[in-house]
Design a protein around this motif. Sequence first.
Motif, mmCIF file in Angstrom:
data_model
loop_
_atom_site.group_PDB
_atom_site.id
_atom_site.type_symbol
_atom_site.label_atom_id
_atom_site.label_comp_id
_atom_site.label_asym_id
_atom_site.label_seq_id
_atom_site.Cartn_x
_atom_site.Cartn_y
_atom_site.Cartn_z
ATOM 1 N N GLU A 261 60.412 33.827 78.062
ATOM 2 C CA GLU A 261 60.746 33.140 76.814
ATOM 3 C C GLU A 261 59.452 32.625 76.203
ATOM 4 O O GLU A 261 58.672 31.926 76.847
ATOM 5 C CB GLU A 261 61.709 31.985 77.078
ATOM 6 N N LEU A 262 59.215 32.992 74.927
ATOM 7 C CA LEU A 262 57.960 32.659 74.262
ATOM 8 C C LEU A 262 58.059 31.451 73.334
ATOM 9 O O LEU A 262 57.062 30.763 73.105
ATOM 10 C CB LEU A 262 57.460 33.859 73.447
ATOM 11 N N PHE A 263 59.256 31.206 72.791
ATOM 12 C CA PHE A 263 59.426 30.149 71.799
ATOM 13 C C PHE A 263 60.552 29.201 72.189
ATOM 14 O O PHE A 263 61.557 29.615 72.789
ATOM 15 C CB PHE A 263 59.760 30.745 70.417
ATOM 16 N N ALA A 264 60.358 27.940 71.823
ATOM 17 C CA ALA A 264 61.448 26.963 71.891
ATOM 18 C C ALA A 264 62.074 26.886 70.506
ATOM 19 O O ALA A 264 61.360 26.709 69.512
ATOM 20 C CB ALA A 264 60.916 25.596 72.312
ATOM 21 N N ARG A 265 63.375 27.075 70.432
ATOM 22 C CA ARG A 265 64.085 26.992 69.148
ATOM 23 C C ARG A 265 64.479 25.536 68.916
ATOM 24 O O ARG A 265 65.327 25.004 69.624
ATOM 25 C CB ARG A 265 65.327 27.883 69.153
ATOM 26 N N THR A 266 63.815 24.884 67.969
ATOM 27 C CA THR A 266 64.057 23.467 67.717
ATOM 28 C C THR A 266 64.533 23.267 66.287
ATOM 29 O O THR A 266 64.463 24.181 65.449
ATOM 30 C CB THR A 266 62.775 22.638 67.929
ATOM 31 N N ALA A 267 64.981 22.051 66.001
ATOM 32 C CA ALA A 267 65.423 21.719 64.641
ATOM 33 C C ALA A 267 64.262 21.776 63.660
ATOM 34 O O ALA A 267 64.459 21.970 62.450
ATOM 35 C CB ALA A 267 66.058 20.327 64.632
ATOM 36 N N GLN A 268 63.039 21.602 64.157
ATOM 37 C CA GLN A 268 61.854 21.643 63.294
ATOM 38 C C GLN A 268 61.276 23.053 63.158
ATOM 39 O O GLN A 268 60.294 23.258 62.455
ATOM 40 C CB GLN A 268 60.762 20.717 63.843
ATOM 41 N N GLY A 269 61.885 24.019 63.819
ATOM 42 C CA GLY A 269 61.409 25.388 63.734
ATOM 43 C C GLY A 269 61.107 25.951 65.099
ATOM 44 O O GLY A 269 61.454 25.378 66.130
ATOM 45 N N LEU A 270 60.451 27.102 65.111
ATOM 46 C CA LEU A 270 60.081 27.762 66.363
ATOM 47 C C LEU A 270 58.760 27.198 66.859
ATOM 48 O O LEU A 270 57.770 27.169 66.130
ATOM 49 C CB LEU A 270 59.958 29.270 66.148
ATOM 50 N N ARG A 271 58.745 26.763 68.109
ATOM 51 C CA ARG A 271 57.533 26.195 68.692
ATOM 52 C C ARG A 271 57.112 27.041 69.891
ATOM 53 O O ARG A 271 57.915 27.271 70.801
ATOM 54 C CB ARG A 271 57.773 24.745 69.144
ATOM 55 N N PRO A 272 55.860 27.536 69.887
ATOM 56 C CA PRO A 272 55.424 28.370 71.014
ATOM 57 C C PRO A 272 55.414 27.568 72.312
ATOM 58 O O PRO A 272 54.959 26.424 72.340
ATOM 59 C CB PRO A 272 54.017 28.812 70.614
ATOM 60 N N LEU A 273 55.931 28.177 73.359
ATOM 61 C CA LEU A 273 55.905 27.555 74.679
ATOM 62 C C LEU A 273 54.517 27.710 75.290
ATOM 63 O O LEU A 273 53.710 28.526 74.824
ATOM 64 C CB LEU A 273 56.976 28.199 75.555
ATOM 65 N N PRO A 274 54.210 26.930 76.340
ATOM 66 C CA PRO A 274 52.842 26.954 76.908
ATOM 67 C C PRO A 274 52.332 28.343 77.257
ATOM 68 O O PRO A 274 51.136 28.626 77.068
ATOM 69 C CB PRO A 274 52.981 26.071 78.148
#
Length: 305
Positions: A52-65
């Motif tokens: 999994e490369l991205f966290a799907r958040t309310a603020q948008g897609l955030r790259p994971l570590p």
Amino acid sequence: MGNRFSIPLNALRAIELVARHGALAPAAEELGVTTGAVSQHLRRAEERLGVELFARTAQGLRPLPVLTDMLPQLSAGFLALEEALAGLTGAQDGVLNVTVGSVFASRWLIWRVAKFNAARPGLELRLDVSGAIRDLNRNDIDCAIRFGDGDWPGVDTFPIGGTDYQPVCSPEFLARYPMPLDLGAVPVIADQTTMLDWALWLKAARLDPQTKLSGPVYSDASLAFDAAISGQGLLLAADMMSADAVSDGRLARPFAQPVTGKRGYFLATAKGRRLSRKLQSFRDWLEQEVPDSVDGYLSQIRHRA
């Protein structure tokens, strides 16, 4: 020989763009596809990689570590591909696109563009003058000149100068308020954008660092310079930026006592970006043009070259 990439280059590009922008729409616009197509690129890439490369958040897609760690290499790789393609076609070989703040542009660089053109015939300097921090991974920006401590994520930096600073004012101002100046009793121009520290200078000048300063307030650094030239008050300014106005008599340095701060001007490029011939030429010219007397940064550049 099998495919060296476990996922298509278009999907890799989508991953890199979304990671930088934090949203699907800017990536879709740059790739010329729909946001749905970008979303599918990401989903299929994650399935193929098993990560999994991205966290799907309310603020948008955030790259994971795992992606954040690899993002500089991805960005540098695509920049290298773009530059290789430009090299094959000869495109933009004669143009250097520089993003720069208004003070550096108006008080130092613009007065030396003709000199640069004469010293580097065949290389055109194009300035993007803005207070905004531009994305240096864009293929239409070669480099930036930024003021700060030089420690910015995702960029490589080469010091230019501008760490020494002190108060300046117009000769007319000095005629109205002769020395010794009481900073608490004369107008002091407040530049709301400045990173220069009055308290540090006051302490170095053996004055009270708690002195209450008051005077005209400007939210634009270039206007603050013009205000000082027009006699509205004292302004704290980098010696490098005030040098031309001092030499031609528009400004004076009443205390003649500079202090060296922790910040200065840097030439910045996207991390890992190849130093092309035109970038090297601009860097060499800056090294020659900025006087050695400004500060000790130039010796650092020579040692790193």
